[in-house]
Design a protein around this motif. Structure first.
Motif, PDB file in Angstrom:
ATOM      1  N   GLU A   1      -7.570   6.846   9.367  1.00  0.00           N
ATOM      2  CA  GLU A   1      -8.194   5.775  10.124  1.00  0.00           C
ATOM      3  C   GLU A   1      -7.344   5.533  11.368  1.00  0.00           C
ATOM      4  O   GLU A   1      -6.123   5.450  11.284  1.00  0.00           O
ATOM      5  CB  GLU A   1      -8.291   4.514   9.281  1.00  0.00           C
ATOM      6  N   ILE A   2      -8.007   5.429  12.513  1.00  0.00           N
ATOM      7  CA  ILE A   2      -7.326   5.109  13.763  1.00  0.00           C
ATOM      8  C   ILE A   2      -7.857   3.768  14.229  1.00  0.00           C
ATOM      9  O   ILE A   2      -9.065   3.564  14.325  1.00  0.00           O
ATOM     10  CB  ILE A   2      -7.550   6.200  14.833  1.00  0.00           C
ATOM     11  N   ARG A   3      -6.924   2.838  14.502  1.00  0.00           N
ATOM     12  CA  ARG A   3      -7.272   1.488  14.944  1.00  0.00           C
ATOM     13  C   ARG A   3      -6.541   1.169  16.237  1.00  0.00           C
ATOM     14  O   ARG A   3      -5.376   1.507  16.382  1.00  0.00           O
ATOM     15  CB  ARG A   3      -6.873   0.454  13.885  1.00  0.00           C
ATOM     16  N   ASP A   4      -7.242   0.488  17.156  1.00  0.00           N
ATOM     17  CA  ASP A   4      -6.556   0.048  18.365  1.00  0.00           C
ATOM     18  C   ASP A   4      -5.667  -1.142  18.014  1.00  0.00           C
ATOM     19  O   ASP A   4      -5.638  -1.603  16.868  1.00  0.00           O
ATOM     20  CB  ASP A   4      -7.542  -0.233  19.501  1.00  0.00           C
ATOM     21  N   LEU A   5      -4.936  -1.640  18.998  1.00  0.00           N
ATOM     22  CA  LEU A   5      -3.970  -2.705  18.727  1.00  0.00           C
ATOM     23  C   LEU A   5      -4.622  -4.052  18.427  1.00  0.00           C
ATOM     24  O   LEU A   5      -3.967  -4.968  17.945  1.00  0.00           O
ATOM     25  CB  LEU A   5      -2.979  -2.824  19.887  1.00  0.00           C
ATOM     26  N   GLN A   6      -5.935  -4.157  18.682  1.00  0.00           N
ATOM     27  CA  GLN A   6      -6.677  -5.351  18.301  1.00  0.00           C
ATOM     28  C   GLN A   6      -7.292  -5.180  16.909  1.00  0.00           C
ATOM     29  O   GLN A   6      -8.074  -5.996  16.462  1.00  0.00           O
ATOM     30  CB  GLN A   6      -7.786  -5.654  19.322  1.00  0.00           C
ATOM     31  N   ASN A   7      -6.950  -4.094  16.235  1.00  0.00           N
ATOM     32  CA  ASN A   7      -7.383  -3.776  14.873  1.00  0.00           C
ATOM     33  C   ASN A   7      -8.834  -3.306  14.781  1.00  0.00           C
ATOM     34  O   ASN A   7      -9.433  -3.346  13.714  1.00  0.00           O
ATOM     35  CB  ASN A   7      -7.110  -4.937  13.917  1.00  0.00           C
TER      36      ASN A   7
ATOM     37  N   ARG B   1       0.848  -1.200   0.000  1.00  0.00           N
ATOM     38  CA  ARG B   1       0.000   0.000   0.000  1.00  0.00           C
ATOM     39  C   ARG B   1       0.884   1.251   0.000  1.00  0.00           C
ATOM     40  O   ARG B   1       1.048   1.923   1.028  1.00  0.00           O
ATOM     41  CB  ARG B   1      -0.913   0.022   1.233  1.00  0.00           C
ATOM     42  N   PRO B   2       1.470   1.595  -1.142  1.00  0.00           N
ATOM     43  CA  PRO B   2       2.321   2.781  -1.193  1.00  0.00           C
ATOM     44  C   PRO B   2       1.558   4.081  -0.954  1.00  0.00           C
ATOM     45  O   PRO B   2       2.169   5.117  -0.712  1.00  0.00           O
ATOM     46  CB  PRO B   2       2.916   2.726  -2.607  1.00  0.00           C
ATOM     47  N   ASP B   3       0.221   4.021  -0.960  1.00  0.00           N
ATOM     48  CA  ASP B   3      -0.606   5.203  -0.722  1.00  0.00           C
ATOM     49  C   ASP B   3      -0.902   5.424   0.765  1.00  0.00           C
ATOM     50  O   ASP B   3      -1.569   6.395   1.124  1.00  0.00           O
ATOM     51  CB  ASP B   3      -1.926   5.093  -1.486  1.00  0.00           C
ATOM     52  N   LEU B   4      -0.406   4.534   1.642  1.00  0.00           N
ATOM     53  CA  LEU B   4      -0.670   4.619   3.081  1.00  0.00           C
ATOM     54  C   LEU B   4       0.612   4.753   3.884  1.00  0.00           C
ATOM     55  O   LEU B   4       1.641   4.180   3.531  1.00  0.00           O
ATOM     56  CB  LEU B   4      -1.365   3.350   3.591  1.00  0.00           C
ATOM     57  N   VAL B   5       0.507   5.487   4.996  1.00  0.00           N
ATOM     58  CA  VAL B   5       1.560   5.532   6.007  1.00  0.00           C
ATOM     59  C   VAL B   5       0.904   5.194   7.337  1.00  0.00           C
ATOM     60  O   VAL B   5      -0.204   5.665   7.633  1.00  0.00           O
ATOM     61  CB  VAL B   5       2.234   6.924   6.076  1.00  0.00           C
ATOM     62  N   ARG B   6       1.556   4.355   8.118  1.00  0.00           N
ATOM     63  CA  ARG B   6       1.055   3.973   9.441  1.00  0.00           C
ATOM     64  C   ARG B   6       1.925   4.636  10.499  1.00  0.00           C
ATOM     65  O   ARG B   6       3.152   4.550  10.462  1.00  0.00           O
ATOM     66  CB  ARG B   6       1.109   2.449   9.617  1.00  0.00           C
ATOM     67  N   TYR B   7       1.283   5.299  11.441  1.00  0.00           N
ATOM     68  CA  TYR B   7       1.981   5.907  12.571  1.00  0.00           C
ATOM     69  C   TYR B   7       1.648   5.091  13.807  1.00  0.00           C
ATOM     70  O   TYR B   7       0.486   4.976  14.196  1.00  0.00           O
ATOM     71  CB  TYR B   7       1.551   7.362  12.766  1.00  0.00           C
TER      72      TYR B   7
ATOM     73  N   THR C   1      -2.375   4.917  13.584  1.00  0.00           N
ATOM     74  CA  THR C   1      -3.066   5.901  12.761  1.00  0.00           C
ATOM     75  C   THR C   1      -2.603   5.692  11.330  1.00  0.00           C
ATOM     76  O   THR C   1      -1.404   5.730  11.050  1.00  0.00           O
ATOM     77  CB  THR C   1      -2.736   7.332  13.223  1.00  0.00           C
ATOM     78  N   LEU C   2      -3.554   5.456  10.441  1.00  0.00           N
ATOM     79  CA  LEU C   2      -3.273   5.262   9.023  1.00  0.00           C
ATOM     80  C   LEU C   2      -3.695   6.522   8.282  1.00  0.00           C
ATOM     81  O   LEU C   2      -4.809   7.016   8.483  1.00  0.00           O
ATOM     82  CB  LEU C   2      -4.046   4.070   8.482  1.00  0.00           C
TER      83      LEU C   2
END
Length: 118
Positions: free
Chosen positions: A95-101, A73-79, A86-87
């Motif tokens: 998009e913000i996801r917890d560690l359980q996705n 996914r070259p269009d995404l960065v994950r922090y 945070t994607l």
């Protein structure tokens, strides 16, 4: 008066969700930073000192050194943060996801297209 981290995070998500959608990854990162800083300035009771991020209990915006590529996914960065990821998509979607996705926030870019991350 200071509020707990959970309440501050809920307010951050509420404000971010209600903010106008943006068109680029840079605008998305800026929106996150401005929104989170405003919430923490108003609600945390802790001075803004990014060097103390590990010990002061305040939430801080994503930093460049926490940016990670997303495979295929070259269009995404994950922090990566302590309790979530945070994607940010190049179109400004967040998009913000917890560690359980579990998705905590899904905000499309100004084009109406979201992160679309499985």
């Amino acid at each position: 008066m200071s509020f707990g981290k959970r309440e501050r995070f809920r307010e951050f998500v509420r404000r971010l969700q209600s903010a106008e959608n943006v068109a680029t990854a840079a605008e998305a990162l800026s929106l996150i930073g401005e929104t989170l800083t405003a919430v923490e300035d108003e609600m945390s009771g802790t001075a803004n000192d990014p060097e103390s991020w590990q010990t002061d209990g305040r939430m801080y915006p994503p930093r460049a050194d926490n940016a990670r590529d997303v495979e295929n996914r070259p269009d995404l960065v994950r922090y990566r943060s302590r309790g979530h990821n945070t994607l940010i998509r190049e179109n400004g979607a967040i998009e913000i996801r917890d560690l359980q996705n579990n998705v905590l926030l899904s905000k499309p870019g100004s084009s109406g297209v979201g992160v679309d991350y499985a």
